[in-house]
Design an enzyme around this catalytic site. Structure first.
Site, short mmCIF file in Angstrom:
data_model
loop_
_atom_site.label_atom_id
_atom_site.label_comp_id
_atom_site.label_asym_id
_atom_site.label_seq_id
_atom_site.Cartn_x
_atom_site.Cartn_y
_atom_site.Cartn_z
CD GLN A 181 -2.95 6.38 -3.05
OE1 GLN A 181 -2.33 7.06 -2.22
NE2 GLN A 181 -3.76 5.38 -2.69
CE1 TYR B 146 -4.83 12.94 3.44
CE2 TYR B 146 -4.29 11.16 1.94
CZ TYR B 146 -4.09 11.82 3.13
OH TYR B 146 -3.14 11.37 4.00
CB SER C 222 -0.89 0.03 1.25
OG SER C 222 -2.09 -0.64 1.04
N PRO C 223 0.31 2.35 -0.54
CG PRO C 223 -0.72 3.70 -2.11
CD PRO C 223 -0.92 2.45 -1.33
NE ARG D 156 -6.29 2.81 -0.61
CZ ARG D 156 -5.19 2.49 0.07
NH1 ARG D 156 -4.55 3.40 0.78
NH2 ARG D 156 -4.72 1.26 0.03
N GLY E 296 -0.08 -2.53 4.29
CA GLY E 296 0.67 -1.34 4.67
C GLY E 296 1.70 -1.66 5.73
NE ARG E 297 -1.13 -1.23 10.64
CZ ARG E 297 -2.01 -1.63 11.56
NH1 ARG E 297 -1.82 -1.34 12.81
NH2 ARG E 297 -3.08 -2.33 11.19
#
Length: 392
Positions: A99, A189, A22-23, A237, A332-333
């Protein structure tokens, strides 16, 4: 039946497996440019077996960054750094993805891990600060909390300029060698805030009805589709749910994703809106809490879907692919914690050749060097230990 390690082909691109990084914002750029850090950090994940590798959200304009130390692609001078990143990802067998986004009213932030002039990490800097700016949004409504400085309501002309910025960024992304492009319409965002009634209270063609609140998304998709190579996937997304009665509702998101598919969307990456901290449902700690929503999109809209959030246990990640709930797992993590997560997962799941995910020279040593299996540098494979215990 597909599994976590099955290839995935969308348009002219084939991923070697269903595992994507993931970004994640890293706060390591100067003037929006990628450098040695990004090459090593992202190259390591491709070397570790991830099929699709994203850098962080890449800003389409300077004020689209989260902070002044975030990456962008609003200028041709930034292409070289991105090309270095795409080259290293490809060299290790991964597909480089970008992205594109604009942080909107969540911009002008202090990097999470630092303090600037008394402003703590994650808080917003005032517009007159040397590292701050006036954030832009669909309506003049600040996010709230420690993001409460006045924001500028975008004019229709400025929205048009942003459409051009999306197209220009997509052109640069293709020139830099990216083979997968995702639009960021989630996490509070700019895209997410246009879609949410909590942030968008406009009375013109970009506000009010669902059709109007989705207009920004569709126009941006159209602008990018015009310049993005047809053989490469165009994905998104979406902040599909604000978990608030006055915010984005998931039923509306399903409808809007259908419209996006008609405008050339190839895959939906289903996430949360995060347009408010006042979320009325506490689901963040639940494993795979976005799965049911993503699966509904897959079933009703009929395009491939992906999601993230708490899918870092290999058995679960594999099962959601086998059960065809989603088509791609975003991590991600787990990708930060373990750059070789795919190799570890393959061992955990009893994959016959887990080291095929790394480059040939590494693979030879890992498969052929005679030594203590438990000392190889990875935890003992649980599935193997379970088999031995059951056999005994």
């Amino acid at each position: 039946m597909p599994d976590l390690f099955s290839p995935l082909t969308i348009k002219g691109v084939t991923l070697r497996n269903r595992i994507a990084m993931s970004p994640m914002t890293m706060y390591r750029s100067t003037d929006g440019k990628m450098d040695d850090f990004h090459v090593s950090y992202l190259g390591a994940r491709a070397a570790g077996g991830f099929g699709l590798v994203f850098p962080e959200q890449i800003a389409i304009t300077p004020d689209g960054r989260t902070s002044t130390s975030c990456a962008g692609i609003w200028d041709d001078s930034q292409i070289e750094g991105h090309r270095r990143v795409t080259d290293i990802i490809k060299s290790f067998g991964g597909v480089p993805a970008i992205q594109l986004g604009h942080t909107g009213r969540k911009g002008s932030e202090v990097p999470k891990y630092k303090t600037i002039d008394g402003f703590p990490g994650g808080s917003q800097l005032p517009p007159d600060h040397a590292q701050g700016w006036t954030c832009r949004a669909p309506s003049a409504i600040p996010y709230g909390g420690d993001h409460s400085f006045d924001v500028h309501e975008l004019t229709v002309e400025e929205i048009g300029d942003l459409m051009q910025s999306y197209a220009d960024a997509a052109r640069r992304a293709a020139e830099a060698g990216y083979q997968w492009l995702e639009m960021h319409y989630a996490h509070g965002y700019l895209g997410a805030s246009f879609f949410s009634p909590l942030a968008n209270q406009r009375t013109d063609q970009y506000g009010g009805s669902l059709e109007n609140r989705a207009r920004f998304h569709l126009e941006a998709l159209d602008a990018v589709r015009e310049v993005w190579p047809e053989e490469f996937p165009l994905t998104m997304r979406l902040g599909a749910d604000d978990l608030h009665p006055d915010g984005t509702q998931f039923d509306d998101s399903v409808t809007a994703i259908g419209w996006m598919a008609e405008h050339g969307l190839d895959l939906a990456d289903v996430s949360l809106g995060f347009n408010t901290d006042d979320m009325r449902e506490n689901i963040m700690a639940k494993p795979g809490f976005m799965l049911s929503r993503a699966t509904r999109v897959k079933r009703e809209i009929g395009i491939p879907v992906a999601t993230s959030w708490n899918l870092g246990v290999p058995a679960m990640a594999d099962s959601v692919i086998r059960d065809e709930l989603i088509d791609l797992v975003l991590l991600g993590r787990p990708a930060l914690a373990n750059p070789h997560w795919p190799v570890w997962a393959a061992r955990e799941l009893g994959h016959e050749t887990p080291f095929e995910l790394v480059c040939d020279d590494w693979r030879w040593w890992l498969e052929n060097f005679r030594g203590d299996d438990d000392s190889i540098g990875l935890p003992p494979a649980k599935v193997v230990a379970d088999r031995e215990e059951n056999a005994a």
